[in-house]
Design an enzyme around this catalytic site. Sequence first.
Site, short mmCIF file in Angstrom:
data_model
loop_
_atom_site.label_atom_id
_atom_site.label_comp_id
_atom_site.label_asym_id
_atom_site.label_seq_id
_atom_site.Cartn_x
_atom_site.Cartn_y
_atom_site.Cartn_z
CG ASN A 133 17.56 13.18 30.81
OD1 ASN A 133 18.10 12.23 31.37
ND2 ASN A 133 17.70 14.42 31.25
CD GLU A 174 22.21 15.28 37.68
OE1 GLU A 174 21.19 15.84 38.14
OE2 GLU A 174 22.29 14.90 36.51
CB CYS A 192 19.73 17.40 35.23
SG CYS A 192 19.05 15.74 35.39
#
Length: 503
Positions: free
Chosen positions: A169, A264, A298
Amino acid sequence: MAGTGVFAEILDRDVYKYYADGEWKNSSSAKTVAIINPTSRKTQYRVQACTQEEVNKVMDSAKTAQKLWTKTPLWKRAELLHKAAAILKEHKAPIAECLVKEIAKPVKDAVTEVVRSGDLVSYTAEEGVRILGEGKFLISDSFPGNERTKYCLTSKIPLGVILAIPPFNYPVNLAVSKIAPALIAGNSLVLKPPTQGAVSALHMVHCFHLAGFPKGLISCVTGKGSEIGDFLTMHPGVNCISFTGGDTGIAISKKAGMIPLQMELGGKDACIVLEDADINLVAANIIKGGFSYSGQRCTAVKVVLVMESIADALVEKVNAEIAKLKVGPPEDDCDITPVVSETSANFIEGLVKDAKEKGATFCQEYNRDGNLIWPLLLDNVRPDMRIAWEEPFGPVLPVIRINTIEEGIHHCNASNFGLQGCVFTKDINKAILISDAMETGTVQINSAPARGPDHFPFQGLKDSGIGSQGVANSIKMMTKIKSTVINLPTPSYTMGNGGHSKL
């Protein structure tokens, strides 16, 4: 245009090369990996399918280059990073074009990502000079029972070879957020870009090549995860892994061995809305937080926990704003564009079907065309629905009505994720108390979750990750402390205390 002009050397006929030893190369495998355009669902680009042997060579080169790079003056490292940042911003158009075609990012957002990435590289160069230019001087008699017989000098030294794995992304921005701290700190870096986003990343890497970094210091290997994924993450030549993505990160963490990890791994960011919240502000942030880039972030708002007394008003307002969203191809700068793959679209559809079977209220009709899913707000979602807990990574947002603040906090904390959360209220005291109670790495007060600005600390709890990002945190994480202790034959005290020192 992508693959032309200064970027012509990264393309061989219709296949993009990989980058090693300061050169653009074709893989000896003679195999390629197709990158599917999410909008057309046809092959847009092809990249090299690198072999394990090529990975070994890259690791050897990275180790050799790092030994020389660590001797390069800090100001010189910063100078090269500033140069790369300028080149990156100069060539924002062709890189943005790749982002539009391989991950269906709207044009304006694609350009913003590249410019933001250039700014991040420059900021990292400046921050690195400050952080790494400072050490510590400790004296032994500050600890009980010791005379002043030892001086300790501490400094920060590089870890060695950093493996960076960004997600689809933000394949440029989340790559440079790993590359720039690694380089300023004196490390070398091996980049494994995501398949969707690989061509954008290769163009970005070429900007670093044009800046004149030493050969072997930066490498970019492309290929199938099944061939080189585990081989890279378990490679003995890797001294640190910085990964952004999903469940794969948990598997990497278990296999990686005793090296520093920066992970992450996604979130289910909760938005808690109290009775006194500004409804217009909340609605605007739910639209921005839940639906920008089709929810494929996210830090997207993933669940709205709203007090029952204002739920009807908020849902009505959000529905009115959803009706204004433009749905279509990224080339038209639409708000809602196709999600990254058919697999992703099918997963989202599965969550929607489960919610329908269990009685959620559909505020819009579910509509899908290929990978394009129209924005959908689901009201009256209950905890027994998958959408209440799972991360859709798409433009579908559940609303859970709550009767107490404790109920909202409980739902947030019951998640296996803990990346970010947000709370909307005019009562700052309540906001702070709720923030303290939320088990997330960051809580935003009166704004949607967000990773930036890029120098802010960014971290997750539980399955959302290990370690903290943000420019300064990444630099510190990619270094280790080195101490030099000077042992004196007799206790030393400062001169000028009225007596005469005999030297």
